[in-house]
Design a protein around this motif. Structure first.
Motif, PDB file in Angstrom:
ATOM      1  N   ARG B 186       0.202  -7.721  -8.423  1.00 22.63           N
ATOM      2  CA  ARG B 186       0.489  -7.127  -7.114  1.00 22.63           C
ATOM      3  C   ARG B 186      -0.109  -5.714  -7.090  1.00 22.63           C
ATOM      4  N   SER B 187      -1.445  -5.648  -7.075  1.00 24.34           N
ATOM      5  CA  SER B 187      -2.114  -4.350  -7.201  1.00 24.34           C
ATOM      6  C   SER B 187      -1.783  -3.427  -6.035  1.00 24.34           C
ATOM      7  N   LEU B 188      -1.929  -3.949  -4.832  1.00 17.35           N
ATOM      8  CA  LEU B 188      -1.708  -3.097  -3.657  1.00 17.35           C
ATOM      9  C   LEU B 188      -0.288  -2.546  -3.646  1.00 17.35           C
ATOM     10  N   GLU B 189       0.677  -3.449  -3.832  1.00 18.67           N
ATOM     11  CA  GLU B 189       2.069  -3.025  -3.794  1.00 18.67           C
ATOM     12  C   GLU B 189       2.375  -2.026  -4.926  1.00 18.67           C
ATOM     13  N   THR B 190       1.897  -2.358  -6.126  1.00 14.96           N
ATOM     14  CA  THR B 190       2.199  -1.492  -7.272  1.00 14.96           C
ATOM     15  C   THR B 190       1.699  -0.071  -7.032  1.00 14.96           C
ATOM     16  N   PHE B 191       0.433   0.019  -6.599  1.00 14.28           N
ATOM     17  CA  PHE B 191      -0.133   1.371  -6.497  1.00 14.28           C
ATOM     18  C   PHE B 191       0.371   2.119  -5.263  1.00 14.28           C
ATOM     19  N   LEU B 192       0.794   1.351  -4.231  1.00 13.94           N
ATOM     20  CA  LEU B 192       1.467   2.016  -3.105  1.00 13.94           C
ATOM     21  C   LEU B 192       2.779   2.638  -3.575  1.00 13.94           C
ATOM     22  N   VAL B 193       3.505   1.880  -4.381  1.00 13.25           N
ATOM     23  CA  VAL B 193       4.768   2.415  -4.894  1.00 13.25           C
ATOM     24  C   VAL B 193       4.497   3.640  -5.769  1.00 13.25           C
ATOM     25  N   LEU B 194       3.463   3.540  -6.623  1.00 20.63           N
ATOM     26  CA  LEU B 194       3.123   4.689  -7.469  1.00 20.63           C
ATOM     27  C   LEU B 194       2.802   5.918  -6.609  1.00 20.63           C
ATOM     28  N   ALA B 195       1.981   5.697  -5.585  1.00 18.68           N
ATOM     29  CA  ALA B 195       1.599   6.820  -4.714  1.00 18.68           C
ATOM     30  C   ALA B 195       2.845   7.462  -4.111  1.00 18.68           C
ATOM     31  N   ALA B 196       3.775   6.608  -3.659  1.00 20.30           N
ATOM     32  CA  ALA B 196       5.003   7.136  -3.058  1.00 20.30           C
ATOM     33  C   ALA B 196       5.798   7.948  -4.075  1.00 20.30           C
ATOM     34  N   ILE B 197       5.827   7.456  -5.297  1.00 18.88           N
ATOM     35  CA  ILE B 197       6.585   8.201  -6.326  1.00 18.88           C
ATOM     36  C   ILE B 197       5.908   9.549  -6.608  1.00 18.88           C
ATOM     37  N   TYR B 198       4.562   9.530  -6.712  1.00 23.88           N
ATOM     38  CA  TYR B 198       3.853  10.788  -6.962  1.00 23.88           C
ATOM     39  C   TYR B 198       4.109  11.805  -5.840  1.00 23.88           C
ATOM     40  N   ILE B 199       4.103  11.298  -4.599  1.00 20.45           N
ATOM     41  CA  ILE B 199       4.390  12.216  -3.487  1.00 20.45           C
ATOM     42  C   ILE B 199       5.782  12.832  -3.647  1.00 20.45           C
ATOM     43  N   SER B 200       6.743  11.993  -4.019  1.00 25.85           N
ATOM     44  CA  SER B 200       8.105  12.514  -4.179  1.00 25.85           C
ATOM     45  C   SER B 200       8.153  13.567  -5.284  1.00 25.85           C
ATOM     46  N   ILE B 201       7.443  13.277  -6.392  1.00 31.02           N
ATOM     47  CA  ILE B 201       7.482  14.240  -7.500  1.00 31.02           C
ATOM     48  C   ILE B 201       6.835  15.565  -7.079  1.00 31.02           C
ATOM     49  N   THR B 202       5.654  15.495  -6.444  1.00 29.88           N
ATOM     50  CA  THR B 202       4.997  16.760  -6.072  1.00 29.88           C
ATOM     51  C   THR B 202       5.845  17.533  -5.068  1.00 29.88           C
ATOM     52  N   PHE B 203       6.465  16.809  -4.125  1.00 31.35           N
ATOM     53  CA  PHE B 203       7.312  17.530  -3.170  1.00 31.35           C
ATOM     54  C   PHE B 203       8.482  18.199  -3.878  1.00 31.35           C
TER      55      PHE B 203
END
Lengths: 243, 239
Positions: B186-203
């Motif tokens: 599930r490449s698309l889903e996995t990396f979308l979730v990763l992106a969301a987590i990275y955004i949360s961490i940077t914020f």
């Protein structure tokens, strides 16, 4: 022993000589005004006295500390020689009280209760007792300069140097700073002032030194220097000022 | 033919995502603390240090700013064992990212130090402070204030750069994501979730920088002599 003795002080920037052999003695309690045209070396000489400018020849003894080319023990000297600058140079991130307490705290290790007494004492001497918690940018130029004087006083200097301290101020604010300096003079502080305020030099300084082309051209009691200038250079300098 | 998103297999791996997130936060935090310490020390040496130290600092900064982080990482992890220094992947990652941030932040710190008028330094010296005391009490806070936006921007880049550590299999979020992706397809889903987590961490980190800024500059006001009461961070009431 004089509070300040400068012997054969020579300094050049590269090949350009700025000070060409200065000799000067200042006794305790003397107030010496240093006058002269821009570029005559008067600020440079003042800055040599507390080691802000290195020099190539000669020696300076101030408040019992000897300063020569080795620049050893500079900090001990600076603890006892105060300096006030043209641009005030208050630390913008510190309140008035913190500006004043900084050096007594970190250089002398003065305990807190004594620091607070000290702040009150020096601020009242410059007439700004109510400004302890203000920040520099909330003060007028004249007030900032008086705080700078108080900050210097807090180190209990034996000699104070003033480098054109009113040059950045308008006439009204100049007056309040000069009044503060005159009060220090009356209290017996030994001072060397580089100044463009001829009237002030004449009234407050016990002696006046006229510098010209990197040399002390003429010096003597202020009354005599201004009333009976001996050299044509000083005569023309005083005449320019009157115009 | 429309692709049907299915996050269920990805969310089933939540524990791995959480531990990856924690690893990334720890790796970033450690690298930021070490890197900024290096950067500050190097910038002071470069501005105010003896000639040899200034030259060495300049050499370090140039070396690390002109090579890719990935190459630095490979050098430390694959290269050093040949001269007898064996680092774990996690340690090599911390070291490489810290050294990289050290070089970049040194230049930012240097800009701040140079922005402080020389007369401020002279005033400190004339009061009898040592050069180091002048740095610490007179220069650092106003200098930091000047460069704070640039510095926190760099920290965000560094945080996101930790994902490169997955290349040497250091434990962090991107590695965790890559593992999940390779097992769920599930490449698309996995990396979308990763992106969301990275955004949360940077914020979250940026919120932290903002709070630190409020504290650091709680009493600082704009440059000396400015008559206008310009925008400034809230100041403490009289203490």
């Amino acid at each position: 022993m004089p509070a300040l003795r400068i012997e054969n002080l020579k300094k050049s920037y590269g090949t350009v000589p700025v000070l060409k052999g200065i000799n000067l003695a200042v006794e305790n309690g003397d107030v010496v005004a240093v006058i002269g045209r821009s570029g005559s070396g008067k600020s440079t000489m003042l800055r040599c006295i507390n080691g802000l400018e290195p020099f190539q020849e000669g020696s300076i003894v101030v408040a019992g500390h000897r300063l020569d080319q080795s620049r050893a023990n500079l900090r001990d000297l600076r603890k006892e020689v105060g300096m006030v600058f043209q641009s005030y140079n208050l630390f913008p991130h510190l309140s008035v009280a913190e500006n004043i307490m900084l050096a007594p705290r970190v250089v002398k290790g003065l305990p807190r209760d004594q620091r607070e007494l000290l702040v009150r004492d020096v601020l009242s001497r410059v007439g700004l007792a109510e400004k302890a918690s203000a920040y520099p940018d909330e003060l007028s130029g004249g007030q900032q300069q008086r705080v700078a004087i108080a900050r210097s006083l807090a180190m209990k200097p034996k000699v104070m140097l003033f480098d054109e301290v009113t040059s950045a101020l308008d006439p009204e604010l100049t007056g309040e700073v000069l009044k503060t300096i005159a009060e220090l003079a009356e209290a017996g502080m030994t001072m060397v002032l580089v100044t463009h305020e001829m009237g002030f030099a004449r009234r407050v300084a016990t002696r006046t030194v006229f510098m010209h082309e990197g040399k002390i051209w003429e010096e003597g009691p202020s009354a005599q220097i201004f009333a009976h200038p001996a050299t044509p250079e000083l005569r023309s300098f005083i005449a320019t000022d009157l115009k | 033919m429309a692709y049907e998103m299915n996050f269920t297999p990805v969310f089933a791996r939540t524990p791995e995502l959480i531990s990856g997130t924690i690893d990334t936060i720890v790796l970033s935090g450690q690298s930021i603390v070490i890197g900024l310490t290096i950067g500050l020390a190097v910038s002071i040496l470069r501005v105010d240090g003896p000639k040899w130290a200034a030259a060495a600092s300049a050499g370090y900064v140039e070396a690390f700013r002109n090579t890719p982080l990935l190459v630095q990482l490979f050098l430390l992890f694959f290269g050093l064992p040949y001269i007898g220094i064996r680092l774990s992947a996690d340690h090599a990652a911390i070291l490489a990212i810290s050294l990289n941030l050290g070089a970049y932040s040194a230049e930012i710190f240097r800009a701040g130090l140079l922005a402080i008028p020389k007369t401020q330094i002279e005033a400190g010296l004339a009061l009898g402070l040592s050069r180091l005391q002048v740095m610490r009490y007179v220069v650092i806070i106003p200098a930091l204030r000047v460069i704070y936006p640039a510095l926190t921007g760099q920290l965000t880049l560094t945080l996101l750069g930790t994902s490169i550590a997955s290349a040497i299999s250091a434990t962090e979020l991107t590695l965790a994501g890559a593992k999940i992706e390779s097992q769920t397809f599930r490449s698309l889903e996995t990396f979308l979730v990763l992106a969301a987590i990275y955004i949360s961490i940077t914020f979250a980190f940026r919120l932290l920088y903002w709070i630190v800024g409020l504290w650091l500059f709680r009493r600082s006001v704009p440059k000396t002599g400015s008559a206008v009461a310009t925008l400034s961070l809230p100041r403490e009431a009289e203490t």
